[in-house]
Structure formats: structure tokens, C-alpha cells
Write a protein that holds these residues in place. Structure first.
Motif, PDB file in Angstrom:
ATOM      1  N   ILE A  99      47.212  73.285  88.214  1.00  0.00           N
ATOM      2  CA  ILE A  99      48.229  73.299  89.104  1.00  0.00           C
ATOM      3  C   ILE A  99      49.177  74.278  89.061  1.00  0.00           C
ATOM      4  O   ILE A  99      49.554  74.643  90.249  1.00  0.00           O
ATOM      5  CB  ILE A  99      48.921  71.936  88.858  1.00  0.00           C
ATOM      6  CG1 ILE A  99      48.100  70.529  89.123  1.00  0.00           C
ATOM      7  CG2 ILE A  99      50.280  71.869  89.433  1.00  0.00           C
ATOM      8  CD1 ILE A  99      48.705  69.326  88.422  1.00  0.00           C
ATOM      9  N   ASN A 100      49.404  75.054  88.045  1.00  0.00           N
ATOM     10  CA  ASN A 100      50.540  75.851  87.828  1.00  0.00           C
ATOM     11  C   ASN A 100      50.008  77.391  88.176  1.00  0.00           C
ATOM     12  O   ASN A 100      50.654  78.059  88.325  1.00  0.00           O
ATOM     13  CB  ASN A 100      51.005  75.903  86.439  1.00  0.00           C
ATOM     14  CG  ASN A 100      51.881  74.641  86.293  1.00  0.00           C
ATOM     15  OD1 ASN A 100      52.280  73.940  87.052  1.00  0.00           O
ATOM     16  ND2 ASN A 100      52.279  74.330  85.143  1.00  0.00           N
ATOM     17  N   LEU A 207      53.017  70.306  98.154  1.00  0.00           N
ATOM     18  CA  LEU A 207      52.685  70.025  97.043  1.00  0.00           C
ATOM     19  C   LEU A 207      53.142  68.793  96.508  1.00  0.00           C
ATOM     20  O   LEU A 207      54.481  68.674  96.618  1.00  0.00           O
ATOM     21  CB  LEU A 207      52.990  71.156  95.898  1.00  0.00           C
ATOM     22  CG  LEU A 207      51.860  72.374  96.066  1.00  0.00           C
ATOM     23  CD1 LEU A 207      52.370  73.225  94.907  1.00  0.00           C
ATOM     24  CD2 LEU A 207      50.557  71.932  96.003  1.00  0.00           C
ATOM     25  N   SER A 314      45.605  72.010  93.721  1.00  0.00           N
ATOM     26  CA  SER A 314      46.867  71.664  92.983  1.00  0.00           C
ATOM     27  C   SER A 314      47.041  70.009  93.277  1.00  0.00           C
ATOM     28  O   SER A 314      47.492  69.459  92.269  1.00  0.00           O
ATOM     29  CB  SER A 314      47.721  72.401  92.957  1.00  0.00           C
ATOM     30  OG  SER A 314      47.610  73.913  92.950  1.00  0.00           O
ATOM     31  N   ASN A 315      47.256  69.883  94.540  1.00  0.00           N
ATOM     32  CA  ASN A 315      47.584  68.335  94.837  1.00  0.00           C
ATOM     33  C   ASN A 315      46.443  67.472  94.321  1.00  0.00           C
ATOM     34  O   ASN A 315      46.681  66.270  93.653  1.00  0.00           O
ATOM     35  CB  ASN A 315      47.309  68.331  96.467  1.00  0.00           C
ATOM     36  CG  ASN A 315      48.863  68.399  97.017  1.00  0.00           C
ATOM     37  OD1 ASN A 315      50.003  68.365  96.356  1.00  0.00           O
ATOM     38  ND2 ASN A 315      48.596  69.372  98.091  1.00  0.00           N
ATOM     39  N   SER A 318      46.975  67.243  90.608  1.00  0.00           N
ATOM     40  CA  SER A 318      48.325  66.607  90.342  1.00  0.00           C
ATOM     41  C   SER A 318      48.245  65.039  90.146  1.00  0.00           C
ATOM     42  O   SER A 318      48.602  64.441  89.463  1.00  0.00           O
ATOM     43  CB  SER A 318      49.334  67.009  91.014  1.00  0.00           C
ATOM     44  OG  SER A 318      50.726  66.415  90.906  1.00  0.00           O
TER      45      SER A 318
END
Length: 405
Positions: A99-100, A207, A314-315, A318
Motif C-alpha cells: 500500500i505504501n 485511495l 493499493s486499494n 487496503s
């Protein structure tokens, strides 16, 4: 003048000696066996009490055995869940990394490979058996392999949703393990109340972050008639509209990068910029098994299509991380409960240990021979028998002719 016949004298002497021999034999049996009551006729009242005490001791022994078995199963479960949670921590760390940061194709492949291995280890742990070869997490099912990893990455559960129980006292039962349906399969999706996810077709950089219920009363009112299904749409000019499954507008508002959207008692943290037509879905009442969470992460990492941008990845990660958190919460809550059960078993075992000692002492007082008294009595009885035999021997040899001589 009373006349005593020789026959009567013999009968009296013989009867007396037989009676004394029986008494000696009975006392000898008490000394050799160590028990005062060998037959119910020895002491009818005492024999009844012995039967009652032995019944209580047998029950205590069975309950203690059940406690030992339950203790072994729960200790194994606790150790297994520790290992399970450790693997979930590894998966969560990889989700945060995904994600980061911006992952290269090679990074994605390496991470997917690691998650495949973790998933396989999780399935193996979920199939852990106790010392008797019985699956810990199959519920009351007799299957030895409750979790099966299929070729498409899905996991099938072949157990049931009933916990195995151990009887540790009169009317006292305790779960000796936890079924896999509740522990690993039926886990609430998202934050536990609802799941917020960005649509797969979004083209912006929006996001979806952490979400939660911030107003319980408003949330309960919104879900009073059943699970909710909302779509939050963006117009590209900084405005959003939330509609329900019927297309009815539920709430509207303005959005800028880093805002949280709140309505009906819930709050969803967002970042980035949505394009016109981008949307976020909100659903409650959904469940997702822990293995599917890892499979979703693996599939997303293995997706090399151009549409699977870093934003999209990333979504996805998450959302799956939120499900991982719920899985870990479930495992942690179960570990706490297992610890409480182990404590109860320990207390019950200590109680039976004390009760068993007390009942054994009472039983010994009722049933066991008082050796000092019995040996003394045996000596007296033996002496009396020997004296009776000697007297009879002398008397039976007397006759009138012996007297005249």
C-alpha cells in the motif's frame, strides 16, 4: 440326673472349633487383603457406603481424565493459533508494504510467491490434529482433513459449526476446541461492520483508507431493516453523492484530498483525486474467510494488466488488510477464550484432586483393616482355637476304663 452322650459332646466341641476356625479365617483374610469388608455380609451398612464412595471416586477419575484430554487439546489449539497469528502478521506487513510503496513487477511476483506459501502454511495449521489424530478445528465432524486447498486458491471447509465439548463435572461442559467455521471461515468483511472498496474501473488516484462506525445509533437505524449497500459516486468537480441499492440518494457532500466521507453513522477516510465517474461501494453483512483474503491479495499481485495500476493495487490490498485485521481479531479473541478455559480446567482439576483425597481417606476408614487390632484379634482367636482343640483331644480320649486304671 442329666446324662451327656458322647455324640452330643463331639457335636458341641466340633461346632465350637468350626466356629473358631471360621473366625480365624475371616480375620486372616482381613489381614492379608488389608480390607475389613470383603463381602457385603461382613458389614452391610459399611458395604453400602463403600459402593457409594467408589462410585464417586470413579466419576472423579473420569472427569479428571476428560480434563486432561481437554487440557491437551486446548493447549495444542493455543499453540497453533499463536503460529497462525504470526503468519497473519507477515501477510499484513506485506500488505502495508504494497500500500505504501510503488511495487515493480518483480516485487509483486516475489510478494505473491510468499503469500502463496503463507496460505499453504495457514491451511496446514488449520488441519492440525490432537494427540489422538482428531482434527482440532473440524467441530464435531469425524473428518481428518477439514480444510482443503483447491487448485484455484479457494479453500473448502468440510467440518461443521459445532464445537467439541468435554464433560468435566456433573452438568458442567466446556468446549475442548473451536470449530473452523466460526474461527476461520465466517469472518465479517472490512472493518467488521461494513466494507468500503474502490470500484475496479476507477481512473483517478482515489485511495480508500480506514473506515469505522462513528455513531452507533445512526448506524443501527440505517441497518435496522437489513444490510446496507451504498454507492458513493464522484463528479470530478469535488462533489460526491451516496445512493442506496434502489438508486435513492442517501447523502451528498463536497470532497477534497484527505477528507473523510461521513453519513448514516459511518466514516470513510479517503485520499487522492477521483475522476468523474469514479465510485466507492459500501456493503455490510458480508463475510470472507481468511484464506480468501490471502487469495485476493495473491490474485491482485499477479494481475499484470494495465488496468491494475498501483492505485488499484493499493486499494485492493487496503481492503484485504482490513479483512486480515478482522481475522486476527477473531484469532486473538479465541486465544483469550482458550486461556480462560484452560484456567477453568486447572481450577476444576485442583478441586477434584482435593475431593479425591478426601473420599479416599473416608473410604479407607470404612473399608480398610485396622492392622494392629486385627493382628491382636487374630492372635487371640488362634490361641482360643488351639486351646479348644487341645481340650477336645484330651476329653475325647477319656473313658471309664481309663478312670478305673
Amino acid at each position: 440326673m442329666i446324662r451327656v452322650s458322647t455324640s452330643w459332646m463331639y457335636q458341641q466341641a466340633l461346632g465350637s472349633m468350626l466356629s473358631q476356625q471360621a473366625a480365624v479365617a475371616n480375620t486372616q483374610n482381613q489381614v492379608s487383603s488389608g480390607q475389613r469388608i470383603n463381602l457385603a455380609s461382613d458389614d452391610p451398612a459399611g458395604a453400602t457406603e463403600v459402593v457409594s464412595l467408589n462410585h464417586v471416586l470413579a466419576n472423579n477419575a473420569q472427569y479428571t481424565s476428560n480434563i486432561n484430554n481437554a487440557n491437551a487439546r486446548l493447549s495444542t489449539e493455543s499453540s497453533t493459533l499463536d503460529s497462525f497469528n504470526s503468519l497473519l502478521n507477515q501477510a499484513r506487513s506485506m500488505a502495508i508494504q504494497g500500500i505504501n510503496g510503488t511495487l515493480s513487477a518483480s516485487d509483486r511476483q516475489d510478494m505473491a510467491t510468499q503469500l502463496v506459501q503463507i496460505r499453504a502454511q495457514l491451511v496446514q495449521l488449520a488441519n492440525t490434529s490432537d494427540a489422538n489424530g482428531n482434527a482440532l478445528f473440524a467441530g464435531t465432524s469425524t473428518t481428518t482433513t477439514p480444510f482443503v486447498l483447491n487448485s484455484d486458491g479457494s479453500v473448502t471447509y468440510n467440518g461443521n459449526g459445532t464445537n467439541q465439548m468435554a464433560t468435566i463435572g456433573n452438568g458442567l461442559n466446556i468446549p475442548s476446541s473451536d470449530n473452523g467455521a466460526a474461527l476461520f471461515m465466517n469472518i465479517p468483511q472490512g472493518n467488521g461492520s461494513f466494507a468500503a472498496s474502490a470500484a475496479a474501473g476507477n481512473t483517478g488516484t482515489l485511495l480508500v483508507g480506514a473506515s469505522s462506525v462513528t455513531d452507533t445509533s445512526a448506524w443501527n437505524a440505517a441497518t435496522a431493516s437489513g444490510p446496507v449497500d451504498y454507492t458513493i459516486s464522484f463528479d470530478g468537480a469535488g462533489n460526491w453523492t451516496a445512493t442506496d441499492s434502489g438508486g435513492n440518494t442517501v447523502a451528498t457532500g463536497a470532497y477534497k484530498d484527505g477528507d473523510s466521507i461521513s453519513f448514516n453513522g459511518m466514516s470513510i477516510a479517503l485520499s487522492g483525486t477521483p475522476n468523474a465517474g469514479d465510485s466507492v461501494s459500501v456493503q455490510s453483512g458480508q463475510t470472507q474467510n481468511v484464506f480468501a483474503t490471502l487469495t485476493n491479495m495473491i490474485n491482485a499481485l499477479n494481475d499484470t494488466s494495465s488496468s491494475n495500476t498501483n492505485t488499484q493495487l493499493s486499494n485492493t490490498l487496503s481492503l484485504q488488510m482490513a479483512s486480515l485485521d478482522q481475522a486476527q481479531n477473531q484469532v486473538s479473541a479465541t486465544q483469550t477464550d482458550v486461556g480462560g478455559r484452560l484456567n477453568r480446567l486447572s481450577q476444576q482439576q485442583s478441586a477434584y484432586s482435593g475431593l479425591t483425597l478426601t473420599y479416599q481417606t473416608v473410604l479407607s476408614g470404612v473399608q480398610d483393616t485396622d492392622m494392629a487390632s486385627a493382628i491382636s484379634q487374630l492372635e487371640l482367636q488362634t490361641t482360643a482355637l488351639q486351646a479348644s482343640q487341645q481340650v477336645f483331644a484330651k476329653v475325647q480320649g477319656m473313658s471309664l476304663f481309663n478312670y478305673l486304671q
